[in-house]
Design a protein around this motif. Sequence first.
Motif, PDB file in Angstrom:
ATOM      1  N   PHE A 203       0.671  -0.898  -0.008  1.00 22.99           N
ATOM      2  CA  PHE A 203      -0.258  -0.410   0.115  1.00 22.99           C
ATOM      3  C   PHE A 203       1.432   0.982  -0.509  1.00 22.99           C
ATOM      4  CE2 PHE A 203      -2.395  -3.452   2.649  1.00 22.99           C
ATOM      5  CZ  PHE A 203      -3.347  -3.054   1.764  1.00 22.99           C
ATOM      6  N   GLU A 204       0.614   2.526  -0.744  1.00 19.59           N
ATOM      7  CA  GLU A 204       1.453   3.395  -0.968  1.00 19.59           C
ATOM      8  C   GLU A 204       1.199   4.463  -0.042  1.00 19.59           C
ATOM      9  OE1 GLU A 204       3.827   4.634  -3.495  1.00 19.59           O
ATOM     10  OE2 GLU A 204       3.401   2.691  -4.073  1.00 19.59           O
ATOM     11  N   LEU A 205       1.600   4.874   0.696  1.00 23.09           N
ATOM     12  CA  LEU A 205       1.127   5.764   1.720  1.00 23.09           C
ATOM     13  C   LEU A 205       0.529   7.316   0.917  1.00 23.09           C
ATOM     14  CD1 LEU A 205       4.542   5.951   4.495  1.00 23.09           C
ATOM     15  CD2 LEU A 205       2.576   4.567   4.112  1.00 23.09           C
ATOM     16  N   SER A 206       1.369   7.674   0.411  1.00 23.38           N
ATOM     17  CA  SER A 206      -0.149   8.398  -0.440  1.00 23.38           C
ATOM     18  C   SER A 206      -1.402   8.898  -0.631  1.00 23.38           C
ATOM     19  CB  SER A 206       0.671   8.968  -1.644  1.00 23.38           C
ATOM     20  OG  SER A 206       0.205   7.342  -2.746  1.00 23.38           O
ATOM     21  N   ASN A 207      -2.145   7.146  -0.683  1.00 28.84           N
ATOM     22  CA  ASN A 207      -3.532   6.834  -0.986  1.00 28.84           C
ATOM     23  C   ASN A 207      -4.126   6.540   0.535  1.00 28.84           C
ATOM     24  OD1 ASN A 207      -2.997   5.719  -3.207  1.00 28.84           O
ATOM     25  ND2 ASN A 207      -2.187   3.765  -3.390  1.00 28.84           N
ATOM     26  N   PHE A 208      -3.935   7.055   1.430  1.00 26.23           N
ATOM     27  CA  PHE A 208      -4.119   6.804   3.237  1.00 26.23           C
ATOM     28  C   PHE A 208      -4.569   8.802   2.950  1.00 26.23           C
ATOM     29  CE2 PHE A 208      -2.251   2.870   2.824  1.00 26.23           C
ATOM     30  CZ  PHE A 208      -2.800   2.097   3.224  1.00 26.23           C
ATOM     31  N   GLN A 209      -5.901   8.535   3.022  1.00 20.90           N
ATOM     32  CA  GLN A 209      -6.223   9.865   2.870  1.00 20.90           C
ATOM     33  C   GLN A 209      -7.271   9.973   3.518  1.00 20.90           C
ATOM     34  OE1 GLN A 209      -4.341  12.534   0.902  1.00 20.90           O
ATOM     35  NE2 GLN A 209      -2.871  11.111   0.684  1.00 20.90           N
ATOM     36  N   THR A 210      -8.550   9.289   3.098  1.00 14.91           N
ATOM     37  CA  THR A 210      -9.185   9.913   4.165  1.00 14.91           C
ATOM     38  C   THR A 210      -9.422   8.191   5.289  1.00 14.91           C
ATOM     39  OG1 THR A 210     -10.567   7.931   2.887  1.00 14.91           O
ATOM     40  CG2 THR A 210     -10.680  10.700   2.640  1.00 14.91           C
ATOM     41  N   GLU A 211     -10.391   8.742   5.851  1.00 13.14           N
ATOM     42  CA  GLU A 211     -10.995   6.828   6.998  1.00 13.14           C
ATOM     43  C   GLU A 211     -11.370   5.746   5.691  1.00 13.14           C
ATOM     44  OE1 GLU A 211     -11.963   5.354  11.509  1.00 13.14           O
ATOM     45  OE2 GLU A 211     -11.178   7.361  10.293  1.00 13.14           O
ATOM     46  N   LYS A 212     -11.911   5.750   5.111  1.00 11.09           N
ATOM     47  CA  LYS A 212     -12.730   5.268   3.974  1.00 11.09           C
ATOM     48  C   LYS A 212     -11.606   4.294   3.513  1.00 11.09           C
ATOM     49  CE  LYS A 212     -15.085   4.068  -0.399  1.00 11.09           C
ATOM     50  NZ  LYS A 212     -14.692   4.637  -1.597  1.00 11.09           N
ATOM     51  N   ASP A 213     -10.256   5.056   3.078  1.00 16.08           N
ATOM     52  CA  ASP A 213      -8.469   4.217   2.744  1.00 16.08           C
ATOM     53  C   ASP A 213      -8.139   3.298   3.686  1.00 16.08           C
ATOM     54  OD1 ASP A 213      -9.021   5.876   0.165  1.00 16.08           O
ATOM     55  OD2 ASP A 213      -8.000   7.564   1.203  1.00 16.08           O
ATOM     56  N   PHE A 214      -9.012   3.334   4.707  1.00 20.16           N
ATOM     57  CA  PHE A 214      -7.562   3.111   5.755  1.00 20.16           C
ATOM     58  C   PHE A 214      -8.849   1.668   5.823  1.00 20.16           C
ATOM     59  CE2 PHE A 214      -6.311   6.560   7.238  1.00 20.16           C
ATOM     60  CZ  PHE A 214      -4.553   6.601   7.450  1.00 20.16           C
ATOM     61  N   LYS A 215     -10.204   1.925   5.507  1.00 22.29           N
ATOM     62  CA  LYS A 215     -11.042   0.785   5.570  1.00 22.29           C
ATOM     63  C   LYS A 215     -11.186  -0.410   4.839  1.00 22.29           C
ATOM     64  CE  LYS A 215     -14.452   3.068   9.150  1.00 22.29           C
ATOM     65  NZ  LYS A 215     -15.799   3.501   8.421  1.00 22.29           N
ATOM     66  N   GLU A 216     -10.667  -0.152   4.266  1.00 22.77           N
ATOM     67  CA  GLU A 216     -10.382  -0.579   2.594  1.00 22.77           C
ATOM     68  C   GLU A 216      -9.363  -0.956   2.776  1.00 22.77           C
ATOM     69  OE1 GLU A 216     -10.621   1.970  -1.159  1.00 22.77           O
ATOM     70  OE2 GLU A 216     -12.755   2.363  -0.771  1.00 22.77           O
ATOM     71  N   ALA A 217      -8.092  -0.441   2.927  1.00 20.69           N
ATOM     72  CA  ALA A 217      -6.809  -1.545   3.274  1.00 20.69           C
ATOM     73  C   ALA A 217      -6.855  -2.516   4.521  1.00 20.69           C
ATOM     74  CB  ALA A 217      -5.630  -0.475   3.648  1.00 20.69           C
ATOM     75  N   LEU A 218      -7.934  -2.483   4.724  1.00 23.10           N
ATOM     76  CA  LEU A 218      -8.038  -3.502   6.176  1.00 23.10           C
ATOM     77  C   LEU A 218      -8.745  -4.028   5.690  1.00 23.10           C
ATOM     78  CD1 LEU A 218      -7.578  -3.595   8.956  1.00 23.10           C
ATOM     79  CD2 LEU A 218      -9.422  -2.712   9.853  1.00 23.10           C
ATOM     80  N   ALA A 219      -9.838  -3.942   4.825  1.00 27.45           N
ATOM     81  CA  ALA A 219     -10.910  -4.566   4.373  1.00 27.45           C
ATOM     82  C   ALA A 219      -9.899  -6.217   3.268  1.00 27.45           C
ATOM     83  CB  ALA A 219     -11.778  -4.593   3.385  1.00 27.45           C
ATOM     84  N   ILE A 220      -8.629  -5.436   2.946  1.00 25.95           N
ATOM     85  CA  ILE A 220      -8.174  -6.523   1.887  1.00 25.95           C
ATOM     86  C   ILE A 220      -6.426  -7.111   2.596  1.00 25.95           C
ATOM     87  CG2 ILE A 220      -5.864  -5.806   0.408  1.00 25.95           C
ATOM     88  CD1 ILE A 220      -7.476  -3.876  -1.468  1.00 25.95           C
ATOM     89  N   ILE A 221      -6.588  -6.410   3.817  1.00 24.59           N
ATOM     90  CA  ILE A 221      -5.487  -7.576   4.570  1.00 24.59           C
ATOM     91  C   ILE A 221      -6.307  -8.350   5.388  1.00 24.59           C
ATOM     92  CG2 ILE A 221      -4.661  -7.819   6.680  1.00 24.59           C
ATOM     93  CD1 ILE A 221      -3.872  -4.370   6.625  1.00 24.59           C
ATOM     94  N   PHE A 222      -8.005  -8.979   5.452  1.00 22.58           N
ATOM     95  CA  PHE A 222      -8.242  -9.285   5.733  1.00 22.58           C
ATOM     96  C   PHE A 222      -8.969 -10.916   4.902  1.00 22.58           C
ATOM     97  CE2 PHE A 222      -9.278  -7.109  10.117  1.00 22.58           C
ATOM     98  CZ  PHE A 222      -9.307  -7.776  10.794  1.00 22.58           C
ATOM     99  N   MET A 223      -8.924 -10.384   3.688  1.00 24.38           N
ATOM    100  CA  MET A 223      -9.273 -11.118   2.780  1.00 24.38           C
ATOM    101  C   MET A 223      -7.959 -12.120   2.539  1.00 24.38           C
ATOM    102  SD  MET A 223     -11.865  -9.112   0.107  1.00 24.38           S
ATOM    103  CE  MET A 223     -10.813  -7.817  -0.274  1.00 24.38           C
ATOM    104  N   ILE A 224      -7.397 -11.407   2.134  1.00 26.35           N
ATOM    105  CA  ILE A 224      -5.654 -11.636   2.065  1.00 26.35           C
ATOM    106  C   ILE A 224      -4.894 -12.505   3.164  1.00 26.35           C
ATOM    107  CG2 ILE A 224      -3.458 -12.185   1.726  1.00 26.35           C
ATOM    108  CD1 ILE A 224      -4.234  -9.223  -0.078  1.00 26.35           C
ATOM    109  N   SER A 225      -5.266 -12.304   4.626  1.00 27.85           N
ATOM    110  CA  SER A 225      -5.090 -13.181   6.034  1.00 27.85           C
ATOM    111  C   SER A 225      -6.189 -14.530   5.275  1.00 27.85           C
ATOM    112  CB  SER A 225      -5.625 -13.100   6.657  1.00 27.85           C
ATOM    113  OG  SER A 225      -5.056 -11.235   6.984  1.00 27.85           O
TER     114      SER A 225
END
Length: 85
Positions: free
Chosen positions: A19-41
């Motif tokens: 995940f590029e740090l520049s992509n983390f701008q809003t709360e939604k960005d963090f939630k999307e990244a977390l969802a991706i991490i959970f799917m891969i896990s």
Amino acid sequence: MQVNIQIIETPELATSASFELSNFQTEKDFKEALAIIFMISADYYLDPELELQDLKEFVGQASESNKAKVTLTASEDGLELEFEE
């Protein structure tokens, strides 16, 4: 949110998500990244036990270290976190 997902075939199978740090701008960005991490896990039957605040702290640590990416790698051994240029 842009994410680079790679399947790594070494002696064991692993999947990394960068995940590029520049992509983390809003709360939604963090939630999307977390969802991706959970799917891969879930592919490795892992429960990452990560919360939104944990991910925000990782991004903050990477930023303080002048890194450009946060990479999480999942395998049967668990999750590994790296900060990358």
